[in-house]
Design a protein around this motif. Structure first.
Motif, PDB file in Angstrom:
ATOM      1  N   SER A  85      87.684 -38.012 -58.894  1.00 44.55           N
ATOM      2  CA  SER A  85      86.581 -37.456 -59.680  1.00 44.55           C
ATOM      3  C   SER A  85      86.681 -35.937 -59.691  1.00 44.55           C
ATOM      4  CB  SER A  85      85.233 -37.901 -59.116  1.00 44.55           C
ATOM      5  OG  SER A  85      85.044 -37.329 -57.849  1.00 44.55           O
ATOM      6  N   PHE A  86      85.912 -35.333 -60.520  1.00 42.62           N
ATOM      7  CA  PHE A  86      85.990 -33.890 -60.710  1.00 42.62           C
ATOM      8  C   PHE A  86      85.138 -33.111 -59.715  1.00 42.62           C
ATOM      9  CE2 PHE A  86      86.728 -35.728 -64.933  1.00 42.62           C
ATOM     10  CZ  PHE A  86      88.024 -35.280 -65.125  1.00 42.62           C
ATOM     11  N   GLY A  87      84.320 -33.765 -58.955  1.00 44.75           N
ATOM     12  CA  GLY A  87      83.485 -33.089 -57.976  1.00 44.75           C
ATOM     13  C   GLY A  87      82.169 -32.586 -58.528  1.00 44.75           C
ATOM     14  N   VAL A  88      81.807 -33.029 -59.714  1.00 36.40           N
ATOM     15  CA  VAL A  88      80.564 -32.564 -60.335  1.00 36.40           C
ATOM     16  C   VAL A  88      79.362 -33.093 -59.562  1.00 36.40           C
ATOM     17  CG1 VAL A  88      79.154 -32.637 -62.424  1.00 36.40           C
ATOM     18  CG2 VAL A  88      81.624 -32.370 -62.601  1.00 36.40           C
ATOM     19  N   CYS A  89      79.371 -34.364 -59.236  1.00 38.92           N
ATOM     20  CA  CYS A  89      78.221 -34.949 -58.541  1.00 38.92           C
ATOM     21  C   CYS A  89      78.060 -34.372 -57.142  1.00 38.92           C
ATOM     22  CB  CYS A  89      78.376 -36.466 -58.468  1.00 38.92           C
ATOM     23  SG  CYS A  89      78.284 -37.257 -60.074  1.00 38.92           S
ATOM     24  N   SER A  90      79.158 -34.166 -56.441  1.00 38.58           N
ATOM     25  CA  SER A  90      79.041 -33.579 -55.108  1.00 38.58           C
ATOM     26  C   SER A  90      78.582 -32.132 -55.184  1.00 38.58           C
ATOM     27  CB  SER A  90      80.356 -33.684 -54.355  1.00 38.58           C
ATOM     28  OG  SER A  90      81.369 -32.983 -55.029  1.00 38.58           O
ATOM     29  N   TYR A  91      79.042 -31.393 -56.188  1.00 38.38           N
ATOM     30  CA  TYR A  91      78.600 -30.004 -56.358  1.00 38.38           C
ATOM     31  C   TYR A  91      77.106 -29.939 -56.657  1.00 38.38           C
ATOM     32  CZ  TYR A  91      78.117 -25.337 -58.322  1.00 38.38           C
ATOM     33  OH  TYR A  91      77.690 -24.061 -58.587  1.00 38.38           O
ATOM     34  N   LEU A  92      76.649 -30.779 -57.585  1.00 35.60           N
ATOM     35  CA  LEU A  92      75.226 -30.803 -57.913  1.00 35.60           C
ATOM     36  C   LEU A  92      74.396 -31.287 -56.729  1.00 35.60           C
ATOM     37  CD1 LEU A  92      75.310 -32.205 -61.550  1.00 35.60           C
ATOM     38  CD2 LEU A  92      74.793 -29.876 -60.828  1.00 35.60           C
ATOM     39  N   LYS A 146      73.038 -40.784 -55.792  1.00 33.87           N
ATOM     40  CA  LYS A 146      71.879 -40.801 -56.685  1.00 33.87           C
ATOM     41  C   LYS A 146      72.186 -40.058 -57.981  1.00 33.87           C
ATOM     42  CE  LYS A 146      68.380 -41.249 -53.136  1.00 33.87           C
ATOM     43  NZ  LYS A 146      67.204 -40.662 -52.499  1.00 33.87           N
ATOM     44  N   ILE A 147      72.936 -39.003 -57.889  1.00 36.13           N
ATOM     45  CA  ILE A 147      73.297 -38.254 -59.089  1.00 36.13           C
ATOM     46  C   ILE A 147      74.247 -39.063 -59.951  1.00 36.13           C
ATOM     47  CG2 ILE A 147      74.462 -36.176 -59.923  1.00 36.13           C
ATOM     48  CD1 ILE A 147      73.341 -34.740 -57.478  1.00 36.13           C
ATOM     49  N   ARG A 148      75.181 -39.785 -59.316  1.00 33.63           N
ATOM     50  CA  ARG A 148      76.080 -40.652 -60.079  1.00 33.63           C
ATOM     51  C   ARG A 148      75.297 -41.727 -60.817  1.00 33.63           C
ATOM     52  NH1 ARG A 148      79.506 -40.525 -55.145  1.00 33.63           N
ATOM     53  NH2 ARG A 148      81.073 -38.942 -55.580  1.00 33.63           N
ATOM     54  N   LEU A 149      74.356 -42.342 -60.127  1.00 32.53           N
ATOM     55  CA  LEU A 149      73.526 -43.358 -60.777  1.00 32.53           C
ATOM     56  C   LEU A 149      72.719 -42.768 -61.922  1.00 32.53           C
ATOM     57  CD1 LEU A 149      72.231 -45.477 -57.773  1.00 32.53           C
ATOM     58  CD2 LEU A 149      73.848 -46.151 -59.539  1.00 32.53           C
ATOM     59  N   LEU A 209      77.513 -37.831 -70.496  1.00 36.09           N
ATOM     60  CA  LEU A 209      78.957 -37.770 -70.245  1.00 36.09           C
ATOM     61  C   LEU A 209      79.552 -36.483 -70.796  1.00 36.09           C
ATOM     62  CD1 LEU A 209      80.074 -41.443 -70.907  1.00 36.09           C
ATOM     63  CD2 LEU A 209      79.810 -40.264 -68.725  1.00 36.09           C
ATOM     64  N   VAL A 210      79.039 -36.025 -71.919  1.00 33.99           N
ATOM     65  CA  VAL A 210      79.490 -34.747 -72.471  1.00 33.99           C
ATOM     66  C   VAL A 210      79.147 -33.628 -71.503  1.00 33.99           C
ATOM     67  CG1 VAL A 210      79.184 -33.113 -74.368  1.00 33.99           C
ATOM     68  CG2 VAL A 210      79.297 -35.555 -74.846  1.00 33.99           C
ATOM     69  N   PHE A 211      77.933 -33.634 -70.971  1.00 33.55           N
ATOM     70  CA  PHE A 211      77.533 -32.642 -69.969  1.00 33.55           C
ATOM     71  C   PHE A 211      78.421 -32.727 -68.739  1.00 33.55           C
ATOM     72  CE2 PHE A 211      75.182 -31.851 -66.044  1.00 33.55           C
ATOM     73  CZ  PHE A 211      74.971 -30.486 -66.181  1.00 33.55           C
ATOM     74  N   TYR A 212      78.718 -33.953 -68.289  1.00 29.64           N
ATOM     75  CA  TYR A 212      79.540 -34.147 -67.100  1.00 29.64           C
ATOM     76  C   TYR A 212      80.927 -33.548 -67.297  1.00 29.64           C
ATOM     77  CZ  TYR A 212      81.752 -36.463 -63.152  1.00 29.64           C
ATOM     78  OH  TYR A 212      82.429 -36.714 -61.996  1.00 29.64           O
ATOM     79  N   PHE A 213      81.538 -33.810 -68.439  1.00 31.92           N
ATOM     80  CA  PHE A 213      82.887 -33.285 -68.673  1.00 31.92           C
ATOM     81  C   PHE A 213      82.884 -31.772 -68.866  1.00 31.92           C
ATOM     82  CE2 PHE A 213      83.858 -37.754 -69.961  1.00 31.92           C
ATOM     83  CZ  PHE A 213      84.715 -38.001 -68.905  1.00 31.92           C
ATOM     84  N   LEU A 214      81.851 -31.228 -69.471  1.00 34.05           N
ATOM     85  CA  LEU A 214      81.749 -29.767 -69.574  1.00 34.05           C
ATOM     86  C   LEU A 214      81.576 -29.134 -68.190  1.00 34.05           C
ATOM     87  CD1 LEU A 214      79.540 -29.285 -72.751  1.00 34.05           C
ATOM     88  CD2 LEU A 214      81.954 -28.731 -72.476  1.00 34.05           C
ATOM     89  N   ALA A 215      80.766 -29.766 -67.355  1.00 34.55           N
ATOM     90  CA  ALA A 215      80.590 -29.256 -65.995  1.00 34.55           C
ATOM     91  C   ALA A 215      81.885 -29.370 -65.200  1.00 34.55           C
ATOM     92  CB  ALA A 215      79.465 -30.017 -65.296  1.00 34.55           C
ATOM     93  N   ALA A 216      82.616 -30.465 -65.384  1.00 34.91           N
ATOM     94  CA  ALA A 216      83.898 -30.629 -64.691  1.00 34.91           C
ATOM     95  C   ALA A 216      84.889 -29.562 -65.137  1.00 34.91           C
ATOM     96  CB  ALA A 216      84.464 -32.020 -64.969  1.00 34.91           C
ATOM     97  N   PHE A 217      84.932 -29.284 -66.423  1.00 33.87           N
ATOM     98  CA  PHE A 217      85.818 -28.257 -66.955  1.00 33.87           C
ATOM     99  C   PHE A 217      85.439 -26.885 -66.399  1.00 33.87           C
ATOM    100  CE2 PHE A 217      86.932 -25.223 -70.363  1.00 33.87           C
ATOM    101  CZ  PHE A 217      88.309 -25.410 -70.353  1.00 33.87           C
ATOM    102  N   THR A 218      84.154 -26.589 -66.352  1.00 38.37           N
ATOM    103  CA  THR A 218      83.681 -25.311 -65.830  1.00 38.37           C
ATOM    104  C   THR A 218      84.015 -25.164 -64.346  1.00 38.37           C
ATOM    105  OG1 THR A 218      81.867 -25.359 -67.413  1.00 38.37           O
ATOM    106  CG2 THR A 218      81.661 -23.830 -65.574  1.00 38.37           C
TER     107      THR A 218
END
Length: 73
Positions: free
Chosen positions: A13-20, A30-33, A47-56
């Motif tokens: 994974s990109f680490g977005v959920c752990s970062y948030l 809980k964030i993944r759910l 999902l668009v937000f998730y991929f933008l956050a992963a890219f950032t």
């Protein structure tokens, strides 16, 4: 089988959920759910937000690594 799927997503994974989760002091599961449920309700917009956050986050980590290499010289 389910455990192998969880391990795969946690490893790649990109680490977005752990970062948030660290930022807001909430469990990453809980964030993944939240992302999964809102994706069904909002027709994939989270999902668009998730991929933008992963890219950032990826660009941010790349810049930090490049900066550290520059100052280590």
């Amino acid at each position: 089988m389910i455990q192998r799927i969880f391990v795969f997503f946690e490893r790649y994974s990109f680490g977005v959920c752990s970062y948030l989760g660290e930022k807001f002091n909430i469990s990453s599961s809980k964030i993944r759910l939240f992302f999964i449920y809102t994706s069904f309700l909002a027709v994939g917009f989270p999902l668009v937000f998730y991929f933008l956050a992963a890219f950032t986050l990826d660009i941010r980590n790349y810049i930090k690594k490049a900066r550290m290499k520059y100052w280590d010289i």
